[in-house]
Scaffold this motif. Sequence first.
Motif, short mmCIF file in Angstrom:
data_model
loop_
_atom_site.label_atom_id
_atom_site.label_comp_id
_atom_site.label_asym_id
_atom_site.label_seq_id
_atom_site.Cartn_x
_atom_site.Cartn_y
_atom_site.Cartn_z
N TYR A 163 15.74 10.77 16.64
CA TYR A 163 17.10 11.08 17.08
C TYR A 163 17.28 12.58 17.35
CZ TYR A 163 22.17 11.85 16.73
OH TYR A 163 23.46 12.24 16.95
N LEU A 164 16.88 13.41 16.39
CA LEU A 164 17.09 14.85 16.53
C LEU A 164 16.21 15.45 17.63
CD1 LEU A 164 17.45 15.83 12.77
CD2 LEU A 164 19.25 15.84 14.51
N ALA A 165 14.99 14.94 17.77
CA ALA A 165 14.09 15.47 18.81
C ALA A 165 14.70 15.25 20.20
CB ALA A 165 12.72 14.80 18.71
N VAL A 166 15.23 14.05 20.44
CA VAL A 166 15.83 13.75 21.74
C VAL A 166 17.11 14.56 21.94
CG1 VAL A 166 16.96 11.96 23.11
CG2 VAL A 166 14.79 11.47 21.99
N CYS A 167 17.91 14.71 20.90
CA CYS A 167 19.14 15.51 21.01
C CYS A 167 18.83 16.94 21.44
CB CYS A 167 19.90 15.52 19.68
SG CYS A 167 20.79 13.99 19.32
N VAL A 168 17.77 17.52 20.87
CA VAL A 168 17.40 18.90 21.23
C VAL A 168 16.91 18.97 22.67
CG1 VAL A 168 15.78 20.77 20.78
CG2 VAL A 168 16.86 19.59 18.86
N LEU A 169 15.97 18.10 23.03
CA LEU A 169 15.34 18.21 24.34
C LEU A 169 16.26 17.81 25.50
CD1 LEU A 169 11.78 16.93 23.43
CD2 LEU A 169 12.35 19.20 24.31
N THR A 170 17.29 17.02 25.22
CA THR A 170 18.23 16.65 26.29
C THR A 170 19.50 17.50 26.27
OG1 THR A 170 19.18 14.90 24.91
CG2 THR A 170 17.41 14.27 26.41
N SER A 171 19.68 18.32 25.24
CA SER A 171 20.88 19.15 25.14
C SER A 171 20.61 20.61 25.44
CB SER A 171 21.51 19.04 23.75
OG SER A 171 21.91 17.73 23.47
N ALA A 172 19.34 20.95 25.65
CA ALA A 172 19.01 22.34 25.95
C ALA A 172 19.84 22.81 27.15
CB ALA A 172 17.51 22.47 26.23
N PRO A 173 20.16 24.08 27.19
CA PRO A 173 21.10 24.61 28.19
C PRO A 173 20.75 24.24 29.62
CG PRO A 173 20.55 26.28 26.59
CD PRO A 173 19.66 25.13 26.32
N LYS A 174 21.76 23.86 30.36
CA LYS A 174 21.61 23.62 31.79
C LYS A 174 21.95 24.91 32.52
CE LYS A 174 22.91 18.75 31.25
NZ LYS A 174 22.96 18.78 29.79
N GLY A 175 21.89 24.87 33.83
CA GLY A 175 22.25 26.06 34.59
C GLY A 175 21.06 26.87 35.05
N TYR A 176 19.86 26.48 34.61
CA TYR A 176 18.67 27.17 35.08
C TYR A 176 18.18 26.53 36.37
CZ TYR A 176 18.29 29.28 30.41
OH TYR A 176 18.52 29.98 29.25
N LYS A 177 17.39 27.28 37.13
CA LYS A 177 16.76 26.75 38.32
C LYS A 177 15.46 26.04 37.94
CE LYS A 177 19.92 28.18 41.15
NZ LYS A 177 20.79 27.21 41.84
N GLY A 178 14.85 25.34 38.93
CA GLY A 178 13.65 24.56 38.66
C GLY A 178 12.54 25.30 37.94
N PRO A 179 12.14 26.49 38.40
CA PRO A 179 11.06 27.20 37.73
C PRO A 179 11.39 27.52 36.27
CG PRO A 179 11.46 28.14 39.89
CD PRO A 179 12.58 27.17 39.62
N GLU A 180 12.66 27.89 36.01
CA GLU A 180 13.05 28.22 34.64
C GLU A 180 13.05 26.99 33.75
OE1 GLU A 180 16.76 29.85 36.01
OE2 GLU A 180 16.23 31.84 35.26
N GLN A 181 13.53 25.87 34.29
CA GLN A 181 13.57 24.64 33.52
C GLN A 181 12.17 24.16 33.16
OE1 GLN A 181 16.05 22.54 36.39
NE2 GLN A 181 17.67 22.36 34.88
N ASN A 182 11.25 24.30 34.10
CA ASN A 182 9.86 23.94 33.83
C ASN A 182 9.29 24.80 32.72
OD1 ASN A 182 7.15 23.20 33.97
ND2 ASN A 182 7.15 23.07 36.19
#
Length: 420
Positions: A371-390
């Motif tokens: 539960y906590l692993a998915v919450c972290v990985l799907t809640s990480a900040p949005k707003g970055y561009k593709g290269p940053e997200q990768n």
Amino acid sequence: MGDSEPPPRIEGKYTAIVVCWLLGNGCLFSWNSMLTIEDYYVYLFPSFLFVQKYHPSRVLTLVYQPFAVGTLAILTYYEAKINTRKRILFGYTLFFLAVLAVLILDLATSGKGGIGTFIGICIVSGAFGLADAHAQGGMIGDLSYMNPEFIQSFLGGAAASGALTSALRLITKAIFENSKDGLRKGAILFFSLSTLFELLCVVLYAFVFPKLPIVKYYRSKAASEGSKTVSADLAAAGIQTELREATEELKQFERKGMKQLLSENKDYALDLFLIFALTLSIFPGFLSEDTGKHSLGTWYALVLIAMYNVWDLIGRYIPLIKILKLESRKLITTAVISRVLLVPAFYFTAKYGTQGWMIMLTSFLGISNGYLAVCVLTSAPKGYKGPEQNALGNILVLFLLGGIFAGVTLDWLWLIGKGW
């Protein structure tokens, strides 16, 4: 971490979700197969030299992790220059070859133990770590600029590998329990299935995933934002594109660099480290060797591992229910830190509790981990561009594997006072 869902005309979303689930499964299926046949390895390698036990559940995990963490650290540092397609294909191909090597080693030695065989299995374990760094880190980085449901499915598949291997192990143990050399027959069947499944993952990533319309959409979008890691994937999908020199967004990414990305997301990175450090300090070593003897006999450790895997899988799907998903950074960190109470809980339950209490505690370890692993990985900040997200996806997986490495090292502390 991905952007919002693309326009409805983009096809292939549900096919991509299924493929991501299978690829997530493939990242850990062969490794979980090795962990799940610990009863066979404990029988095969009872002792050597001055050490009372091989402790395969601890040693194999400890060998696996330096290769996984060290390789991923290098890949993360050079992430912006690495061909993602070749990286991920190498990872899944190595998984296939490594699990095939385990099968060949067992057949070649006719199921004999000994230090030579054990060293061979340790080498394969290191190969699994190398493959994990290429495949899992590459996939999460790749999916980070796509639909968040893809990461959810990938992580669900990774957890499902544990549940599936546990179920298969219980079935094979029941089938072969009363037959001569039953443990070995079950292990051979196990690794034969793992070999075929890893080959399927190679085919899926090489020929199916890159050609899905929705995947083409996200990769083309990432390329337009300055990503240089997706060109091979676009070419495999039949899209000819020239990646222009760094755009304004890419220049901004380069000014930030890895250090600033980590600084902006240090709480998420630390959360992942602590989640898996705590979990792996207990699972699988402590559950395999230190829970005492109960009425379930040789089934006891298998049942505990199965319960962990099943509830870890369930935990990874709970965040799909929006009202139950933790998105507050402070609440996530508080929940992660509170799991440290599980250490004394396991200690006293193993010493004084019944097997029912241990099964319940192991289930909670699993559900909280997933539960906590998915919450972290799907809640990480949005707003970055593709290269940053990768890049951010790679950073977070690096801390995840770092936590696993710390956990398997701490797991040895349970042996203090037992003459190990």
